[in-house]
Design a protein around this motif. Structure first.
Motif, PDB file in Angstrom:
ATOM      1  N   VAL A 120     -10.715   7.792  -0.104  1.00 56.59           N
ATOM      2  CA  VAL A 120      -9.907   6.715   0.429  1.00 56.59           C
ATOM      3  C   VAL A 120      -8.291   7.262   0.295  1.00 56.59           C
ATOM      4  CG1 VAL A 120      -9.226   4.534  -0.217  1.00 56.59           C
ATOM      5  CG2 VAL A 120     -11.832   5.222  -0.201  1.00 56.59           C
ATOM      6  N   LEU A 121      -7.991   7.424   1.415  1.00 57.30           N
ATOM      7  CA  LEU A 121      -6.396   7.688   1.119  1.00 57.30           C
ATOM      8  C   LEU A 121      -5.439   6.685   1.845  1.00 57.30           C
ATOM      9  CD1 LEU A 121      -6.779  11.589   2.497  1.00 57.30           C
ATOM     10  CD2 LEU A 121      -6.795  10.587  -0.104  1.00 57.30           C
ATOM     11  N   PHE A 122      -4.339   6.666   1.216  1.00 58.09           N
ATOM     12  CA  PHE A 122      -3.315   5.626   1.458  1.00 58.09           C
ATOM     13  C   PHE A 122      -2.134   6.557   2.034  1.00 58.09           C
ATOM     14  CE2 PHE A 122       0.306   3.063  -0.153  1.00 58.09           C
ATOM     15  CZ  PHE A 122       0.213   1.867   0.638  1.00 58.09           C
ATOM     16  N   ILE A 123      -1.595   5.879   3.224  1.00 56.28           N
ATOM     17  CA  ILE A 123      -0.575   6.737   3.761  1.00 56.28           C
ATOM     18  C   ILE A 123       0.622   5.607   3.955  1.00 56.28           C
ATOM     19  CG2 ILE A 123       0.228   8.068   5.644  1.00 56.28           C
ATOM     20  CD1 ILE A 123      -2.947   8.574   6.097  1.00 56.28           C
ATOM     21  N   THR A 124       1.894   5.906   3.686  1.00 60.76           N
ATOM     22  CA  THR A 124       3.186   5.222   4.077  1.00 60.76           C
ATOM     23  C   THR A 124       3.769   6.025   5.219  1.00 60.76           C
ATOM     24  OG1 THR A 124       4.578   6.104   2.382  1.00 60.76           O
ATOM     25  CG2 THR A 124       3.037   4.264   1.908  1.00 60.76           C
ATOM     26  N   GLY A 125       4.461   5.065   5.826  1.00 62.61           N
ATOM     27  CA  GLY A 125       5.325   5.495   7.016  1.00 62.61           C
ATOM     28  C   GLY A 125       4.369   6.264   8.130  1.00 62.61           C
ATOM     29  N   ALA A 126       3.126   5.540   8.064  1.00 62.94           N
ATOM     30  CA  ALA A 126       1.962   6.209   9.162  1.00 62.94           C
ATOM     31  C   ALA A 126       2.211   5.693  10.337  1.00 62.94           C
ATOM     32  CB  ALA A 126       0.725   5.635   8.635  1.00 62.94           C
ATOM     33  N   SER A 127       3.173   4.959  10.757  1.00 64.74           N
ATOM     34  CA  SER A 127       3.446   4.382  12.186  1.00 64.74           C
ATOM     35  C   SER A 127       4.048   5.671  13.308  1.00 64.74           C
ATOM     36  CB  SER A 127       4.171   3.308  12.300  1.00 64.74           C
ATOM     37  OG  SER A 127       5.626   3.484  12.009  1.00 64.74           O
ATOM     38  N   ARG A 128       4.569   6.729  12.809  1.00 65.96           N
ATOM     39  CA  ARG A 128       5.132   7.815  13.698  1.00 65.96           C
ATOM     40  C   ARG A 128       5.113   9.057  12.935  1.00 65.96           C
ATOM     41  NH1 ARG A 128      11.345   6.135  14.448  1.00 65.96           N
ATOM     42  NH2 ARG A 128      12.182   6.635  12.637  1.00 65.96           N
ATOM     43  N   GLY A 129       5.547   9.923  13.437  1.00 67.45           N
ATOM     44  CA  GLY A 129       5.877  11.176  12.868  1.00 67.45           C
ATOM     45  C   GLY A 129       4.883  12.050  11.960  1.00 67.45           C
ATOM     46  N   ILE A 130       5.317  12.358  10.768  1.00 72.03           N
ATOM     47  CA  ILE A 130       4.478  13.119   9.874  1.00 72.03           C
ATOM     48  C   ILE A 130       3.504  12.046   9.438  1.00 72.03           C
ATOM     49  CG2 ILE A 130       4.174  14.235   7.765  1.00 72.03           C
ATOM     50  CD1 ILE A 130       7.134  14.982   8.251  1.00 72.03           C
ATOM     51  N   GLY A 131       3.770  10.750   9.228  1.00 75.60           N
ATOM     52  CA  GLY A 131       2.846   9.732   8.812  1.00 75.60           C
ATOM     53  C   GLY A 131       1.620   9.740   9.741  1.00 75.60           C
ATOM     54  N   ALA A 132       1.842   9.542  10.847  1.00 70.94           N
ATOM     55  CA  ALA A 132       0.833   9.219  11.895  1.00 70.94           C
ATOM     56  C   ALA A 132       0.179  10.547  12.210  1.00 70.94           C
ATOM     57  CB  ALA A 132       1.652   8.845  13.510  1.00 70.94           C
ATOM     58  N   ALA A 133       0.657  11.564  12.307  1.00 70.37           N
ATOM     59  CA  ALA A 133      -0.256  12.938  12.356  1.00 70.37           C
ATOM     60  C   ALA A 133      -1.030  12.920  10.909  1.00 70.37           C
ATOM     61  CB  ALA A 133       0.968  14.154  12.472  1.00 70.37           C
ATOM     62  N   ALA A 134      -0.567  12.552   9.879  1.00 71.30           N
ATOM     63  CA  ALA A 134      -1.409  12.612   8.759  1.00 71.30           C
ATOM     64  C   ALA A 134      -2.793  11.728   8.828  1.00 71.30           C
ATOM     65  CB  ALA A 134      -0.574  12.277   7.504  1.00 71.30           C
TER      66      ALA A 134
END
Length: 264
Positions: free
Chosen positions: A20-34
């Motif tokens: 289970v992973l939590f990602i901030t800044g996930a709406s674009r860029g590196i976060g979305a790719a992650a």
């Protein structure tokens, strides 16, 4: 210099299966790719950012491909919002195995040190430093309840050297490196691994915004990179994925350059 991009997506190998992973800044860029990469590698992902519409599009995409994903609205400038987002992870999954603290903002007014405003310094502190402090403490508290986990913080190549166009940004990212190393040493006995990455020039929306404010920055970044190109967001996310995986089980307190040799 070569212009060979050499960025063919690797086939999933189940690197993060069951996590289970939590990602901030996930709406674009590196976060979305992650978000896309981690889900393809078998993780259940919880995506966090201010842009709910963008998050929902990514969630739908991941679910359409058979992955597990949820979205939560997050304001990195608001500590209460950060804590609430981590609480939501616990509500959804009952635990947290890894966190990719990736959200950031660029300076509103790039320029020399003596023209950087108090407001810019305050904004950089709130989002690019304090948010990580708050997030890591909340994430670690949840990880302890299930035996440990891994945290990766996104810093910047600007943390490793002078950053005249972005003095406040570079200063906060350098402070983040110190915080990352301190957390790593403090929490390692509890089974919580903490590491950081320092991307160089990366083809993201943030880089486009910086280019608009400071024309020529993309060309300068490319010329200063031995590979002769900027990174694709997925290339940076691949390093975070490895650091969050069990294959990096003995890696603690590392600040890993992901910059095509620009910082060498």
């Amino acid at each position: 210099m070569t212009n060979n991009t050499n960025t063919t997506d690797s086939a999933p190998i189940g690197l993060l299966t069951g996590k289970v992973l939590f990602i901030t800044g996930a709406s674009r860029g590196i976060g979305a790719a992650a978000a896309r990469l981690f889900a393809s590698e078998g993780a259940a992902v919880v995506l966090a950012a201010r842009s709910t519409d963008a998050l929902e599009r990514i969630v739908k995409e991941i679910r359409a491909d058979g992955g597990v994903a949820d979205a939560v609205t997050l304001d990195l400038a608001d500590p209460a919002s950060i804590r609430a987002a981590v609480d939501r992870v616990e509500e959804l999954h009952g635990r947290l195995d890894g966190a990719f603290n990736n959200g950031a903002i660029v300076q509103q007014q790039p320029g020399p040190l003596d023209t950087t405003s108090d407001a810019d310094i305050d904004g950089q502190f709130a989002v690019n430093f304090r948010s990580h402090w708050t997030a890591m403490n909340a994430e670690a508290a949840l990880m302890r309840r299930s035996g440990g986990g891994a945290i990766v913080n996104t810093s910047s190549i600007g943390s490793r050297r002078a950053a005249p166009p972005l003095p406040a940004y570079g200063a906060m990212k350098r402070a983040l490196n110190s915080l990352t190393e301190t957390a790593a040493v403090t929490w390692a006995p509890e089974g919580i691994r903490v590491n950081g990455i320092t991307p160089g020039g990366t083809a993201t929306e943030m880089m486009e915004e910086w280019e608009a404010a400071t024309p020529g920055i993309i060309e300068a970044s490319t010329e200063g990179t031995p590979l002769g190109r900027m990174a694709q967001p997925r290339e940076v996310a691949e390093v975070a994925a490895w650091l969050l995986s069990d294959r990096a089980s003995y890696v603690i307190g590392a600040i890993v350059p992901v910059d095509g040799g620009a910082g060498a």
